[in-house]
Design a protein around this motif. Structure first.
Motif, PDB file in Angstrom:
ATOM      1  N   LYS A  22       4.900  -1.877   9.637  1.00  0.00           N
ATOM      2  CA  LYS A  22       6.196  -1.755   9.009  1.00  0.00           C
ATOM      3  C   LYS A  22       5.717  -0.795   7.541  1.00  0.00           C
ATOM      4  O   LYS A  22       6.227  -0.884   6.606  1.00  0.00           O
ATOM      5  CB  LYS A  22       6.339  -2.983   8.010  1.00  0.00           C
ATOM      6  N   TYR A  75       0.848  -1.046   0.095  1.00  0.00           N
ATOM      7  CA  TYR A  75       0.089   0.046   0.030  1.00  0.00           C
ATOM      8  C   TYR A  75       0.899   1.272  -0.152  1.00  0.00           C
ATOM      9  O   TYR A  75       1.965   1.330   0.455  1.00  0.00           O
ATOM     10  CB  TYR A  75      -0.949  -0.033   1.209  1.00  0.00           C
ATOM     11  N   SER A  80       3.498   0.560   2.962  1.00  0.00           N
ATOM     12  CA  SER A  80       3.608  -0.665   3.657  1.00  0.00           C
ATOM     13  C   SER A  80       3.531  -1.804   3.357  1.00  0.00           C
ATOM     14  O   SER A  80       2.825  -1.927   2.151  1.00  0.00           O
ATOM     15  CB  SER A  80       2.464  -0.352   4.828  1.00  0.00           C
ATOM     16  N   GLU A  81       3.842  -2.925   3.700  1.00  0.00           N
ATOM     17  CA  GLU A  81       3.425  -4.212   3.403  1.00  0.00           C
ATOM     18  C   GLU A  81       2.246  -4.688   3.599  1.00  0.00           C
ATOM     19  O   GLU A  81       1.713  -4.465   4.779  1.00  0.00           O
ATOM     20  CB  GLU A  81       4.521  -5.275   4.011  1.00  0.00           C
ATOM     21  N   ALA A  82       1.460  -5.436   2.739  1.00  0.00           N
ATOM     22  CA  ALA A  82       0.251  -5.641   2.817  1.00  0.00           C
ATOM     23  C   ALA A  82      -0.124  -6.756   4.088  1.00  0.00           C
ATOM     24  O   ALA A  82      -1.009  -6.608   4.993  1.00  0.00           O
ATOM     25  CB  ALA A  82      -0.424  -6.494   1.641  1.00  0.00           C
ATOM     26  N   LEU A  83       0.826  -7.597   4.465  1.00  0.00           N
ATOM     27  CA  LEU A  83       0.506  -8.307   5.403  1.00  0.00           C
ATOM     28  C   LEU A  83       0.858  -7.869   6.630  1.00  0.00           C
ATOM     29  O   LEU A  83       0.392  -8.292   7.765  1.00  0.00           O
ATOM     30  CB  LEU A  83       1.556  -9.573   5.146  1.00  0.00           C
ATOM     31  N   ARG A  84       2.134  -6.939   6.791  1.00  0.00           N
ATOM     32  CA  ARG A  84       2.369  -6.527   8.208  1.00  0.00           C
ATOM     33  C   ARG A  84       1.642  -5.269   8.525  1.00  0.00           C
ATOM     34  O   ARG A  84       1.808  -4.581   9.517  1.00  0.00           O
ATOM     35  CB  ARG A  84       3.954  -6.533   8.282  1.00  0.00           C
ATOM     36  N   GLY A  85       1.192  -4.572   7.303  1.00  0.00           N
ATOM     37  CA  GLY A  85       0.520  -3.422   7.732  1.00  0.00           C
ATOM     38  C   GLY A  85       1.127  -2.372   8.256  1.00  0.00           C
ATOM     39  O   GLY A  85       2.531  -2.167   8.070  1.00  0.00           O
ATOM     40  N   ASN A  86       0.491  -1.576   8.887  1.00  0.00           N
ATOM     41  CA  ASN A  86       1.197  -0.505   9.606  1.00  0.00           C
ATOM     42  C   ASN A  86       2.280  -0.652  10.621  1.00  0.00           C
ATOM     43  O   ASN A  86       3.198   0.423  10.794  1.00  0.00           O
ATOM     44  CB  ASN A  86       0.027   0.325  10.284  1.00  0.00           C
TER      45      ASN A  86
END
Lengths: 115, 116
Positions: free
Chosen positions: B103, B33, B95-101
């Protein structure tokens, strides 16, 4: 009432003092964050809490101690700080991370000066 | 590792001019994102837009528009007919989709000054 409220707005403290920063969110979010913003550097994520549980500690020195008593309140306890810790400390909240990467809602920040 | 580059440290334009803020990102993830935030002098960062990596459609919201180009890993932000109230520091973030906010990687920001 603003969504995310931080107090105090400004704080000057000596290296031997102990102080606390407070953050409160009124958005019904379940995740809260502390960020550090220093001049000419990207925002640095310090801590993340999901449902009151700390899920991220980004190698922050132990002189910074977070506390999250409930999903609406977040504290950052400060002790024995160094002059290089002077910065703008921003609190943010969101829906639980990973759920669509929901946007962060930030407070106005606390401008900290360590003398 | 993720990285966001905002090469323009400061930009000044005269009111009513158009201005484009550049953002270039690096990531190994296929799902991610991108965000833009505005930080006015009051301090708080204000969310402007979120775009996921599968949606390359450009978006327009009033005087604001965003151009997402995966081929060049860029997510540029244009303000048309700029106004003094647009003066702020603007941050691009990834941001990475899996780790979200957890990262979320921010760029160093672009300070935009609109001259009356």
């Amino acid at each position: 009432e603003t969504g995310v409220t931080q107090t105090p707005r400004h704080l000057v403290m000596g290296m031997t003092n102990k102080k606390s920063l407070k953050c409160e969110q009124h958005l019904g979010h379940n995740a809260m964050y502390w960020y550090k913003q220093s001049a000419k550097k990207p925002l640095e994520l310090m801590f993340v809490y999901n449902f009151k549980e700390q899920t991220e500690n980004n190698s922050v020195p132990s002189r910074f101690s977070p506390e999250c008593p409930n999903s609406s309140h977040l504290f950052l306890h400060l002790h024995t700080l160094q002059p290089e810790d002077s910065a703008l400390y921003l609190c943010a909240s969101s829906q639980v991370p990973g759920q669509g990467n929901s946007p962060l809602h930030f407070g106005n920040g606390t401008r900290l000066t360590v003398t | 590792a993720q990285k966001v580059t905002q090469a323009q440290t400061e930009i000044s334009v005269v009111e009513k001019e158009d201005v484009t803020l550049d953002c270039v990102y690096e990531t190994r993830d296929t799902t991610y994102y991108l965000f833009w935030y505005k930080q006015p002098p009051s301090g708080e960062l204000v969310f402007l837009i979120r775009r996921n990596s599968f949606d390359e459609q450009n978006e327009i919201s009033g005087r604001y528009s965003w151009n997402f180009q995966k081929s060049t890993s860029s997510f540029n932000f244009t303000i048309t007919a700029s106004q003094v109230v647009d003066s702020a520091v603007y941050f691009c973030a990834l941001s990475e989709a899996l780790r979200g906010n957890e990262k979320l990687t921010f760029g160093t920001g672009t300070r935009l000054t609109i001259i009356p």
